[in-house]
Every structure is written in C-alpha cells, then in structure tokens.
Design a protein around this motif. Sequence first.
Motif: not given
Length: 143
Positions: A114-121, A124-129
């Motif tokens: 379990r977790g998440w990742t944030h990044w900018i491309e 846009k801000l992207h989030l994968e949970m």
Amino acid sequence: MPADLSGTWNLLSSDSLEGYMLALGIDFATRKIAKLLKPQKVIEQNGDSFTIHRYSSLRNYLVQFKVGEEFDEDNKGLDNRKCKEKTQALHFASLVTWDKGRLTCVQKGEKKNRGWTHWIEGDKLHLEMFCEGQVCKQTFQRA
C-alpha cells in the motif's frame, strides 16, 4: 533536484478508483459517493517538509511529513486506518522518499503493498495510489 509540488490542484480524472477502494475495504455507500467527488488538493512544500490538504464535499484530509522520516498517518476521512502503530507482532509505518523525481510513500499496516506516488508531468500533477495489487491513477491541474 526534486520537483516543487506546491500549489492548489483540482482533480481532472480518476481511473480505477473503485478497485482501489475495494482493496482498502471501503464500504459500498462510501465508494459510490467517493466516485462522484472532485477533490481539491493543496500541497505546501518547504524543502523536504510537506503539508498536503485534500478537500471535498464529503471529507477533508490533512497529512504532514518530512521526506525520509517515518511518521504517524491517520487516514481518518479516507479509509480510517492508521499507518504507524506498534504492537507485539506488527509495526505499521508510513515513509516518504524521493524516487527518480517522484514523491513516493510506502504505507505498512493492515493492507499489503500500500502507498502512493506523486509527480509532475508538464502542467499536471499525477497521483498513483496502490493497495494489494489495485492501482488508482488520478490527474490534477493547477487551480
């Protein structure tokens, strides 16, 4: 140098939210309501110290942490689980690190992987949970 994620971000899209919430064990009614929400995320970044607010008409959420340091994460308002707690048999913890320009959190607790990742491309801000093999991908745009 890590990206600056600071700003106010509005949700544009959310893919596979239902499967992710099922993996977390979130009840049927809450899942149906959550899929209709368009939350706003406010990220305050000062070096490696972060404050992330998530606002929606259903629930608000706040998390504060410093990259590289374990912290208590109380997910009240999300899935109501704690991600740092010590018992005789278990040690739950959240830890955020930078990984190739992405802010990545690993949450150890009741659920596996379990977790998440944030990044900018681009702009846009992207989030994968992720949780137990389920991945929800969300995209945000600056407000």
